[in-house]
Enzyme design. Structure first.
Site, PDB file in Angstrom:
ATOM      1  N   ASP A 342     -30.732 -21.436  60.532  1.00 26.59           N
ATOM      2  CA  ASP A 342     -30.149 -21.786  59.245  1.00 26.59           C
ATOM      3  C   ASP A 342     -31.158 -22.682  58.535  1.00 26.59           C
ATOM      4  OD1 ASP A 342     -28.116 -22.423  57.223  1.00 26.59           O
ATOM      5  OD2 ASP A 342     -28.079 -24.380  58.208  1.00 26.59           O
ATOM      6  N   ASP A 538     -25.832 -25.608  61.807  1.00 23.88           N
ATOM      7  CA  ASP A 538     -25.088 -26.873  61.871  1.00 23.88           C
ATOM      8  C   ASP A 538     -23.759 -26.857  61.130  1.00 23.88           C
ATOM      9  OD1 ASP A 538     -26.104 -26.715  59.311  1.00 23.88           O
ATOM     10  OD2 ASP A 538     -26.620 -28.843  59.179  1.00 23.88           O
TER      11      ASP A 538
END
Length: 644
Positions: A342, A538
């Protein structure tokens, strides 16, 4: 904390079944008493009745828990599974009693003492792992500011919070749990939730999330989530998981062990009976060789090949802020062929930084420093999401006091020396100079966010910002490339923004404009193209991809759901810990195979020498149990930091 004090997992030297491995202090005390008696026996007349009694006493005291586990656990597991399920402890018990029957009291005691020592050494690796994992809890915020009924504020443990409690959140605080704002307004860094690097402005009635970071405002909130769902609680639950989830190799050894032990128990009587016929041994010698065979063939070293090494690797990583939920995930990390990241908060810092500044000082009839002084004075009073980035970049010389208004459609507006100054998005301004427009287009192509600075409605400067790469990202990507591992950045940002970051860190592939629900599909595609895939993220939007990946790695400052579904957690958002974990995983793979090959080689060697009559029971005990200790110590090397 009860889950950390008592939990079920597999016994060290006999992994074929589960039982409580926490023996307490009594076996340890008995072991050392037995060891002391064994030492004293050496100073007694050799072969005397007193010496023999001391050796037998040493065997019974030091091996008490070994014998109990050998007999009781075999009976319990056999009853439970409705078939004969022996363990290696019962082999050692039978070998010790067999040695005693033929008068080798010293060897019987030595066998049990070394075996028990190896047993405790494995427990050390397990306890060390548990302790290091538990210490990670200290890295997470565990306190909240609880507003009591009389209006006073008391700092309490997050675990004590209940739904409906009211909390005070000061500027810079990490929000303790999910809730609703009751009063106040602020901007909150929610990159761990929504993947956006720009902080979100929040006011009364808005929802806030645990583990996100409050900005410059202060507010009160009502708790809407029970403490059992907090990051603290999620990580606490992982302590057990990391102990009970073993690698595939360790699991295979577990499953094979009862069959191996059963074969040995069948072969030994056959070996003893066949000895006189095949090798012309006497019955006494055949029984003696049978006892040596029993000791030599016992899979003690094999049983200890994987588990101590795996737990040592987990302990090593836990001490450095990397939590693996089990040995299987750590072992599998060595097999990955692709890593997907990400962008926001993982490869980048998760908050904007000023990257470029341009002022038309001649047009403005102001020095660059005066422009900076005005901008700082304006941003100081603002709750603008990009204010912190601007204030972090610029240092004012003149301390100006301005009245600043945040006007809808105009941005920040202030008066200074009869001139009107304005800071806002490019869209709210009309005609701009060729230079300003050129820079804006250039920075937009680079994926940067631009704000204009205007004097009397004329744009005289611009500031470009972007969520800059994590300082460790480039080195980690470089390491993965040396390992032949493909790297991919997945981002919800525009393709240009992703490409800009990707170029800076040298990533192989960038996939932009990705909706949260599509991230898992990208992981599946990577699995088809490359093989085993790891995913680092996250936020809530990363959870499906973390689950889909062969190894899901959550950043420790991320959301509780990301941590809950991931297979590993980087507690301090330090990407270098991921490359370090990969090195440990590769070391683990090497060490386990070294142990397996060495342990089987020793078994074959000892059995061969025994059949040839070149082995006595003393050498057999020392060689067999010594190999077990060497295998365990080789595994414990993984406690040492990796330097390759």
């Amino acid at each position: 904390m009860e889950t950390m004090k008592a939990h079920d997992h597999n016994c060290s030297n006999e992994k074929g079944h589960e039982h409580d491995h926490d023996h307490g202090q009594s076996p340890v005390i008995l072991f050392f008493i037995g060891l002391a008696i064994f030492s004293i026996a050496f100073f007694i007349n050799k072969g005397s009745l007193v010496q023999n009694i001391l050796f037998v006493s040493a065997m019974l005291l030091s091996g008490y828990h070994i014998m109990v586990e050998g007999i009781v656990d075999t009976m319990t597991e056999s009853k439970k599974q409705r078939k004969f399920v022996p363990n290696v402890h019962i082999l050692m018990t039978l070998a010790a009693f067999g040695a005693t029957i033929i008068g080798n009291y010293e060897e019987a005691a030595l066998l049990i003492i070394i075996f028990a020592a190896a047993h405790f050494l494995e427990e050390y690796a397990e306890d060390r792992s548990k302790r290091e994992i538990t210490n990670l809890l200290k890295l997470n915020p565990t306190e909240a500011r609880l507003i009591q009924t009389d209006g006073t504020v008391k700092i309490v443990d997050v675990a004590t919070l209940k739904v409906g409690d009211q909390l005070q959140v000061l500027n810079g605080d990490q929000i303790a749990t999910d809730g609703i704002i009751l009063s106040g307004q602020t901007s909150i860094d929610e990159s761990s939730i929504n993947g956006e690097s720009i902080p979100r402005e929040k006011t009364v009635g808005d929802e806030v999330f645990g583990s996100t970071i409050n900005g410059s405002g202060t507010f009160t909130m009502e708790v809407t989530k029970d403490s059992s769902d907090t990051v603290f609680a999620k990580i606490l639950q992982l302590v057990n998981q990391s102990q009970s989830n073993l690698s595939k190799t360790a699991t295979k050894i577990q499953k094979l062990e009862p069959y191996y032990v059963t074969i040995v128990l069948i072969v030994v009587p056959i070996f003893i009976v066949a000895g006189p016929a095949l090798f012309n041994w006497t019955w006494d010698e055949s029984f003696y060789r049978g006892m040596v065979f029993l000791i030599s063939a016992s899979p003690c070293a094999l049983a200890a090949s994987a588990v101590p090494a795996t737990l040592s690797g987990i302990s090593n990583l836990a001490k450095r802020g990397v939590l693996f939920k089990g040995g299987s995930y750590l072992a599998n990390l060595a097999t990955i062929k692709s890593v997907a990241f990400d962008k926001t908060g993982t490869l980048t810092k998760g908050k904007p930084s000023v990257t470029d500044v341009y002022f038309l000082t001649e047009l403005a009839q102001l020095s660059e420093q005066t422009c900076i002084d005005i901008i700082v004075a304006m941003e100081k009073t603002a709750n603008h999401p990009l204010a912190n980035a601007i204030l972090s970049r610029f240092n004012a010389i003149a301390d100006l006091t301005l009245t600043v208004e945040n006007e809808i459609g105009k941005g920040l507006v202030a008066e200074y020396l009869d001139d009107t100054y304005q800071i806002g998005k490019p869209e709210i301004f009309g005609q701009v100079s060729i230079q300003i427009n050129a820079y804006n287009e250039q920075y937009a192509k680079e994926g940067k966010t631009v704000v204009y600075f205007a004097k009397n409605n004329e744009v005289i400067g611009l500031i470009a910002m972007m969520d800059v790469p994590n300082e460790n990202a480039k080195n980690v990507i470089s390491y993965l490339k040396t390992q032949g591992i493909h790297t991919t950045m997945i981002t919800g940002d525009a393709e240009l923004t992703g490409q800009a970051v990707g170029r800076q860190i040298g990533i192989d592939e960038v996939v932009g404009n990705v909706l949260p629900e599509n991230k898992a599909a990208i992981i599946k595609d990577q699995q088809v193209r490359f093989g085993n895939v790891a995913m680092l993220g996250d936020g809530v939007n990363d959870a499906p991809a973390l689950v889909t990946a062969d190894i899901g790695v959550a950043m420790g400052e991320g959301t509780d759901i990301a941590i809950d579904v991931a297979d590993a957690v980087l507690m301090q958002n330090d990407l270098t810990k991921f490359s370090y974990a990969h090195k440990i995983s590769k070391r683990l793979d090497r060490v386990v195979w070294q142990n397996i090959l060495f342990s089987m080689l020793i078994v074959v060697l000892l059995i061969t020498l025994n059949i040839l009559g070149k082995m006595d029971i003393t050498i057999g005990v020392i060689a067999h149990e010594g190999s077990t200790l060497l295998v365990i110590l080789n595994g414990l090397r993984l406690l040492i930091s990796s330097k390759d």
